[in-house]
Design a protein around this motif. Structure first.
Motif, PDB file in Angstrom:
ATOM      1  N   ALA B 255      -0.488  -8.248   2.193  1.00 36.72           N
ATOM      2  CA  ALA B 255       0.603  -7.996   1.758  1.00 36.72           C
ATOM      3  C   ALA B 255       0.697  -6.654   1.119  1.00 36.72           C
ATOM      4  O   ALA B 255       1.796  -6.133   1.047  1.00 36.72           O
ATOM      5  CB  ALA B 255       1.040  -8.965   0.548  1.00 36.72           C
ATOM      6  N   MET B 256      -0.684  -6.095   0.545  1.00 33.12           N
ATOM      7  CA  MET B 256      -0.404  -4.716  -0.062  1.00 33.12           C
ATOM      8  C   MET B 256      -0.118  -3.894   1.020  1.00 33.12           C
ATOM      9  O   MET B 256       0.496  -2.823   1.042  1.00 33.12           O
ATOM     10  CB  MET B 256      -1.852  -4.513  -0.652  1.00 33.12           C
ATOM     11  CG  MET B 256      -1.800  -5.503  -1.862  1.00 33.12           C
ATOM     12  SD  MET B 256      -3.752  -5.363  -2.646  1.00 33.12           S
ATOM     13  CE  MET B 256      -3.708  -3.757  -3.382  1.00 33.12           C
ATOM     14  N   PHE B 261       3.175  -0.018   4.124  1.00 30.90           N
ATOM     15  CA  PHE B 261       3.916   0.574   5.236  1.00 30.90           C
ATOM     16  C   PHE B 261       5.490   0.634   5.052  1.00 30.90           C
ATOM     17  O   PHE B 261       6.054   1.720   5.323  1.00 30.90           O
ATOM     18  CB  PHE B 261       3.717  -0.560   6.586  1.00 30.90           C
ATOM     19  CG  PHE B 261       2.467  -0.560   7.247  1.00 30.90           C
ATOM     20  CD1 PHE B 261       2.286   0.686   8.008  1.00 30.90           C
ATOM     21  CD2 PHE B 261       1.599  -1.628   7.291  1.00 30.90           C
ATOM     22  CE1 PHE B 261       1.004   0.821   8.540  1.00 30.90           C
ATOM     23  CE2 PHE B 261       0.341  -1.283   8.039  1.00 30.90           C
ATOM     24  CZ  PHE B 261       0.183  -0.085   8.821  1.00 30.90           C
ATOM     25  N   GLU B 262       5.961  -0.384   4.234  1.00 26.94           N
ATOM     26  CA  GLU B 262       7.468  -0.610   4.116  1.00 26.94           C
ATOM     27  C   GLU B 262       7.774   0.559   3.144  1.00 26.94           C
ATOM     28  O   GLU B 262       8.820   1.337   3.333  1.00 26.94           O
ATOM     29  CB  GLU B 262       7.852  -1.826   3.458  1.00 26.94           C
ATOM     30  CG  GLU B 262       9.185  -2.075   3.466  1.00 26.94           C
ATOM     31  CD  GLU B 262       9.626  -3.375   2.634  1.00 26.94           C
ATOM     32  OE1 GLU B 262       8.549  -4.196   2.705  1.00 26.94           O
ATOM     33  OE2 GLU B 262      10.649  -3.478   2.064  1.00 26.94           O
ATOM     34  N   HIS B 263       6.948   1.145   2.396  1.00 28.40           N
ATOM     35  CA  HIS B 263       7.425   2.395   1.434  1.00 28.40           C
ATOM     36  C   HIS B 263       6.726   3.526   2.149  1.00 28.40           C
ATOM     37  O   HIS B 263       6.887   4.686   1.172  1.00 28.40           O
ATOM     38  CB  HIS B 263       7.002   2.021  -0.120  1.00 28.40           C
ATOM     39  CG  HIS B 263       7.798   0.895  -0.408  1.00 28.40           C
ATOM     40  ND1 HIS B 263       7.387  -0.589  -0.356  1.00 28.40           N
ATOM     41  CD2 HIS B 263       8.831   0.706  -1.220  1.00 28.40           C
ATOM     42  CE1 HIS B 263       8.428  -1.457  -0.923  1.00 28.40           C
ATOM     43  NE2 HIS B 263       9.339  -0.465  -1.547  1.00 28.40           N
ATOM     44  N   ASP B 264       6.134   3.598   2.968  1.00 24.45           N
ATOM     45  CA  ASP B 264       5.693   4.998   3.593  1.00 24.45           C
ATOM     46  C   ASP B 264       4.827   5.225   2.561  1.00 24.45           C
ATOM     47  O   ASP B 264       4.765   6.765   2.505  1.00 24.45           O
ATOM     48  CB  ASP B 264       6.970   5.918   4.015  1.00 24.45           C
ATOM     49  CG  ASP B 264       7.910   5.458   5.232  1.00 24.45           C
ATOM     50  OD1 ASP B 264       7.213   4.576   5.916  1.00 24.45           O
ATOM     51  OD2 ASP B 264       8.941   5.696   4.886  1.00 24.45           O
ATOM     52  N   PRO B 352       4.791 -10.254   4.042  1.00 28.08           N
ATOM     53  CA  PRO B 352       5.474  -9.476   3.049  1.00 28.08           C
ATOM     54  C   PRO B 352       5.015 -10.396   1.540  1.00 28.08           C
ATOM     55  O   PRO B 352       4.606 -11.476   1.336  1.00 28.08           O
ATOM     56  CB  PRO B 352       6.680  -9.860   3.285  1.00 28.08           C
ATOM     57  CG  PRO B 352       6.937 -11.094   4.123  1.00 28.08           C
ATOM     58  CD  PRO B 352       5.623 -10.924   4.765  1.00 28.08           C
ATOM     59  N   PRO B 353       4.851  -9.354   0.455  1.00 24.31           N
ATOM     60  CA  PRO B 353       4.576  -9.849  -0.758  1.00 24.31           C
ATOM     61  C   PRO B 353       5.343 -11.163  -1.270  1.00 24.31           C
ATOM     62  O   PRO B 353       4.599 -11.990  -1.620  1.00 24.31           O
ATOM     63  CB  PRO B 353       4.864  -8.707  -1.678  1.00 24.31           C
ATOM     64  CG  PRO B 353       4.759  -7.508  -1.008  1.00 24.31           C
ATOM     65  CD  PRO B 353       5.212  -7.857   0.454  1.00 24.31           C
ATOM     66  N   GLU B 368       3.044  -5.959  -5.556  1.00 26.17           N
ATOM     67  CA  GLU B 368       3.475  -4.766  -5.013  1.00 26.17           C
ATOM     68  C   GLU B 368       3.121  -3.601  -6.123  1.00 26.17           C
ATOM     69  O   GLU B 368       2.888  -2.388  -5.564  1.00 26.17           O
ATOM     70  CB  GLU B 368       5.018  -4.673  -5.414  1.00 26.17           C
ATOM     71  CG  GLU B 368       5.615  -5.612  -4.076  1.00 26.17           C
ATOM     72  CD  GLU B 368       7.151  -5.739  -4.280  1.00 26.17           C
ATOM     73  OE1 GLU B 368       7.833  -5.626  -5.264  1.00 26.17           O
ATOM     74  OE2 GLU B 368       7.507  -6.406  -3.227  1.00 26.17           O
ATOM     75  N   THR B 369       2.961  -3.893  -7.485  1.00 27.58           N
ATOM     76  CA  THR B 369       2.485  -2.949  -8.427  1.00 27.58           C
ATOM     77  C   THR B 369       0.788  -2.564  -7.932  1.00 27.58           C
ATOM     78  O   THR B 369       0.452  -1.380  -7.913  1.00 27.58           O
ATOM     79  CB  THR B 369       2.110  -3.832  -9.753  1.00 27.58           C
ATOM     80  OG1 THR B 369       3.665  -4.124 -10.359  1.00 27.58           O
ATOM     81  CG2 THR B 369       2.001  -2.907 -10.875  1.00 27.58           C
ATOM     82  N   ALA B 370       0.174  -3.403  -7.675  1.00 30.02           N
ATOM     83  CA  ALA B 370      -1.369  -3.273  -7.196  1.00 30.02           C
ATOM     84  C   ALA B 370      -1.275  -2.309  -6.045  1.00 30.02           C
ATOM     85  O   ALA B 370      -2.082  -1.329  -5.958  1.00 30.02           O
ATOM     86  CB  ALA B 370      -2.229  -4.526  -6.887  1.00 30.02           C
ATOM     87  N   ALA B 371      -0.266  -2.524  -5.196  1.00 34.86           N
ATOM     88  CA  ALA B 371      -0.339  -1.665  -3.794  1.00 34.86           C
ATOM     89  C   ALA B 371       0.176  -0.585  -4.080  1.00 34.86           C
ATOM     90  O   ALA B 371      -0.171   0.684  -3.794  1.00 34.86           O
ATOM     91  CB  ALA B 371       0.410  -2.284  -2.734  1.00 34.86           C
TER      92      ALA B 371
END
Lengths: 192, 801
Positions: B255-256, B261-264, B352-353, B368-371
């Motif tokens: 998920a991370m 990937f999604e946020h490049d 996905p998260p 998402e924060t951790a990633a």
């Protein structure tokens, strides 16, 4: 102990230890004989017991019983050292070996120029060693000195030790030895 | 009662302490140098020693309590043999709780052991000998030397115990082995911007080494993320705690990746130059496009990439950056290909998260924060431990986090972290041929995962004689204890050396009393701090205990190798010191330690150890894992795939055994060592089951009641402890208790010894149980009144059943 010698004539000594049922103060030989009995059973002890009792003592089972009760391994052992019963921080625990009472006993020995024989790898507050020292005091020192030692040391823990040994359901030889030892230490109370 | 004061009155407060330099060495890996204060020949106090490399001053509560380990009345005192054992009639069925022992002389004991070794070799062949040593001490014993000279079989951690995480990491990086991989040394961690401690309670179980460095990094501004199903001592230090459901670690890491990937947020330069992200993968069979199909003379470690400037494929060696496509699909000479990273992104897109939050019991925003922290705050790292690998397919997590850190480019920079207990390479001894002597017969190695079969079924050979030391294997970390006990009944003779009578020595036929560490002279190496320690003997071993070296030397003498073991151990140590320009006796004796190379090291600055020299974010040579709950034809692991056995919600027996059972490491023990120290047992009195109040009340269990934890393999009775810090659905009993500490049954009986085809590692935490209130007979206070608390002990014995 050195330079005092243990009574090597175990047969005589053991006989003496068990036959001496009087009320008078125990003899040095009796202390020495008890001390011999509290050591790891050897051939001398077996011979002595064989000579004095009608039944043949099985040396291996005696050694196994001694190991179970006083050496371990395992939970049914009652380590025969003073500090274990006196220096623990809580009643529920066995205390340490080489505690402060061990040092106090060692100081008694050194006052008289004695130390445990090199062959004894056990801590100096082993019950047998304390009894050997009692034998020495009985023979060479006054009654008050013996009394003081018995009061400061073996009498202070032998009952706790005996309770724990009895919980482990000892075989007849050690049950008797325990009774005789407790009795002997108490009897010496009588001034000589 | 005057007996309490009599002792105090005679303690001498005069005289001088002698400060003896020595060191601790259980398997926390700390190897902390210690100062031991000796007066009148007795140890009075233990303190941390300031070692030569001063910033590595360490020590913990356990080290301070050695006094109660040395002077423990429960120590093994003399060599002993089981009375019902003899070489001609070993009667292995007489082992166990009721076995009787008799004291024997050292000479007789060593004769029996040596004769037994000769006899087994003669009658059953050399491979009938099994040598076993655990991680109980780290000194020089000559064990390895003797074993090599005599020959036989040896068992080993690899594979079997904690070999998952490192194995998975190694598969895709080519670095490390099966245990924790290389990492930047601890003094570099202060440069980290984000640290994710994943499944490790380092503030409880290894705090003497890693914790302070983590706090330094935090003080320097690092964000600390802790992934743990339990609110641990470590979790409470975190900026962000992810209370993950057990077994969902790979889901979380994917998920991370999906978020990154999604946020490049991936590190393009790192992926192009140091991973096979741009490598072209054939769509038809999943293999990498053959460099020979692109160029006649490809470099040996070359991969085929797609150059976006030339618009054509080219072969590039390791450590090469360029305008290489990271994503895309092409048809080259009729073959459809895509990049390795395309395959990884495709896999991550399924996690996905938002979806994983549900699966793993987390909040999507936290994932998402951790990633985001890991990917955008600058250099950082992930610090797992062995706990996260204690699931059947736990090696996949090793692959996954290695891959995640490749996405964020967290290799080879200051502030990168890949493991706990980092390695300092300088603390070694110049042992010459000590461990590899001339004339060695050699030994065959069997991982613990194979030893049970070896013992139980004689597969492939029947072992008859076992020598064990430094190990309480039947007390800890050997799952399905009953099967081990049964299997060991095929051994005619079991010899064991230890300081104490453990649940393992109780199964021995000949018991040899080993010296406490403070009673030995030794040299100790470590990798967790840059010091080499010298152990000065504080006093002789008590009773007739012996330094293991002298046991080995005594056996060597009887087995015809006496000339290879000097009479005085000091001569062996002297050889190592003289071999080594860094060492001198003066320095060792005076300071206790010699500082070795303490330069902070950044790991992974060179080509990776894989065939391509790159991290294989797409593993074209992936193994196919097989095991419970997996499809019959297995699962191929080119990219990380969450594989679960018993932790899966749809596990076949999940309804019957709804609770997951963990056996966390405790701050009160190192494995099973220190379980018999009264000071510690005052605080940590007895085994308990950490259970969430919801799970407990649903089962009618009150706080403090005794409960039976059970499954289809076995059961154990322990006291329930309501714990809001453990999530519903998960229960825990700390590992390392001795058999006698349980009211009934044993922790190890619940855990399966099954291992997966690839993982080959015991899965201690991959365990399901049900918990019920224990029978009334166990609810009395009799147990606690007679609780062994270390040195005494008459409680019901877990071995008796």
């Amino acid at each position: 102990m050195t330079p005092a010698t243990r009574n090597n004539d175990s047969a005589v000594a053991v006989a003496d230890a068990f036959d001496d049922t009087g009320d008078g103060p125990p003899t040095a030989a009796r202390f020495a004989a008890l001390a011999a009995c509290w050591r790891q059973p050897d051939d001398d002890l077996q011979a002595a017991l064989a000579a004095e009792t009608d039944t043949t003592v099985d040396a291996q089972s005696l050694r196994a019983e001694y190991t179970r009760l006083f050496v371990g391994p395992g939970p049914s052992q009652s380590p025969p050292y003073e500090s274990v019963y006196r220096d623990g921080e809580r009643d529920a625990d066995l205390g340490p070996v080489y505690g402060s009472s061990t040092q106090a006993v060692a100081r008694w020995y050194s006052e008289y120029g004695l130390q445990p024989a090199a062959s004894e790898s056990a801590p100096p507050d082993h019950l047998a060693t304390e009894l050997e020292f009692a034998a020495y005091l009985r023979e060479h020192e006054g009654a008050e000195t013996l009394e003081q030692f018995l009061t400061e040391h073996p009498r202070n823990w032998v009952e706790s030790f005996a309770r724990r040994v009895r919980d482990a359901d000892p075989k007849p030889f050690y049950r008797t030895l325990l009774n005789v030892t407790v009795d002997t230490l108490a009897r010496a109370d009588t001034p000589l | 009662d005057d007996s309490d004061t009599a002792g105090d009155a005679v303690t001498s407060f005069l005289g001088e302490d002698q400060v003896v330099k020595t060191a601790c060495s259980p398997n926390c890996r700390g190897k902390c140098p210690l100062d031991v204060f000796v007066r009148d020949g007795q140890i009075k106090k233990v303190e941390q020693q300031v070692p030569a490399a001063k910033t590595f001053k360490r020590g913990c509560t356990l080290g301070m309590t050695h006094l109660q380990r040395v002077y423990n009345a429960d120590r093994l005192k003399y060599p002993m043999k089981r009375t019902s054992w003899s070489p001609d009639d070993p009667q292995p069925d007489q082992r166990g709780a009721d076995a009787q022992f008799e004291r024997i002389a050292w000479d007789d004991a060593l004769d029996l052991v040596a004769d037994g070794i000769q006899r087994a070799k003669r009658e059953y062949g050399p491979r009938s000998l099994l040598w076993h040593s655990g991680s109980g001490d780290g000194g020089i014993t000559g064990y390895r030397r003797l074993k090599e000279l005599v020959g036989g079989l040896q068992d080993d951690f690899t594979y079997g115990i904690d070999t998952n995480v490192g194995q998975g990491f190694n598969r895709v990086t080519g670095e490390g082995g099966v245990f924790m991989p290389p990492t930047n040394t601890a003094d570099d961690w202060v440069n980290a911007e984000t640290i994710i401690i994943w499944g490790s309670d380092i503030f409880a179980s290894q705090f003497q080494m890693d914790a302070e460095w983590i706090l330094d990094a935090k003080r320097n501004g690092a964000k600390l993320v802790v992934v743990d199903p339990v609110y641990t001592n470590t979790a409470e230090k975190a900026d962000l705690w992810l209370p993950i459901k057990p077994g969902k670690d790979t889901h979380l890491a994917l998920a991370m990746m999906q978020y990154i990937f999604e946020h490049d947020h991936y590190d393009e330069a790192f992926l192009r130059s140091r991973t096979n992200a741009p490598a072209l993968v054939r769509a038809d069979d999943g293999t990498l496009l053959d460099p020979a199909s692109v160029t006649a003379t490809p470099p040996e470690d070359g991969i085929v990439v797609f150059n976006t400037e030339t618009g054509s494929p080219e072969v590039v060696p390791a450590e090469t950056n360029g305008p290489f496509a990271l994503f895309g699909e092409w048809t080259i000479d009729g073959t459809t290909v895509h990049t390795g990273l395309t395959a990884l992104r495709e896999q991550a897109s399924s996690y996905p998260p938002q979806a994983v939050a549900d699966t793993a019991g987390l909040a999507a925003a936290d994932i998402e924060t951790a990633a985001d922290w890991l990917a955008t705050r600058g250099p950082g790292g992930i610090m797992p431990s062995y706990g996260v690998g204690r699931y059947l397919y736990g090696h996949v997590f090793g692959q996954t986090y290695a891959t995640l850190l490749a996405l964020t480019g967290d290799y080879g920079r200051h502030g990168n972290i890949h493991a706990q207990h980092p390695s300092y390479d300088g603390s070694y001894l110049e042992t010459g041929d000590w461990n590899d002597p001339d004339g060695a017969a050699g030994v065959d190695t069997y991982g613990y995962n194979r030893v049970l079969d070896l013992l139980a079924n004689g597969d492939p050979v029947q072992t008859k004689f076992m020598y064990g030391m430094n190990s309480n294997m039947l007390g800890n970390q050997f799952p399905e204890r009953d099967r081990w006990l049964d299997a060991m009944s095929n051994l005619d003779t079991v010899v064991w050396a230890d300081i104490y009578h453990t649940p393992t020595t109780r199964q021995a036929d000949i018991i040899l009393p080993a010296a406490h560490w403070f009673e030995t002279e030794d040299l100790l190496t470590t990798y967790t701090h840059p010091n080499l320690s010298y152990r000065t003997k504080a006093h002789d071993p008590l009773w007739e205990a012996r330094d293991d070296y002298y046991i080995m030397a005594g056996l060597a003498q009887r087995l015809g190798h006496g000339d290879k073991f000097p009479d005085d151990k000091h001569d062996v140590l002297d050889r190592f010191v003289k071999n080594d320009d860094r060492l001198s006796w003066d320095a060792l004796r005076e300071t206790g330690t010699v500082a070795t190379d303490e330069t902070p090291t950044v790991a992974y600055t060179d080509e990776f150890g894989t065939e391509s020299g790159r991290i294989t974010v797409y593993d074209d040579d992936a193994p196919v894992e097989e095991g419970p709950a997996l499809p019959d034809d297995g699962v191929s692991l080119e990219v990380p795939k969450p594989l679960e056995a018993r932790t899966a919600d749809d596990w076949a027996h999940a309804d019957e055994y709804p609770l997951l059972f963990m056996q966390k490491h405790s701050k009160w023990r190192i494995h099973s060592q220190w379980a018999n120290v009264p000071w510690l047992r005052e605080i940590n009195t007895e085994p308990q089951l950490d259970i969430h109040p919801k799970d407990a009340t649903r089962r009618g269990i009150d706080d403090g009641e005794y409960v039976r934890v059970h499954n289809d393999r076995g059961s154990v009775v322990v006291r329930a402890k309501y714990n809001d810090g453990i999530q519903p659905g998960l229960v825990n009993t700390d590992q390392g208790w001795w058999a006698r500490d349980f009211v009934d049954g044993h922790l190890q009986d619940l855990i399966s010894a099954e291992t997966a085809k690839v993982g080959r590692t015991f899965a201690f935490y991959d365990c399901r149980v049900e918990v019920t209130r224990a029978a009334d007979e166990h609810q009395s206070n009799e147990y606690t009144q007679h609780n062994p608390r270390g040195s005494s002990g008459t409680a019901t014995d877990g071995d008796s059943s």
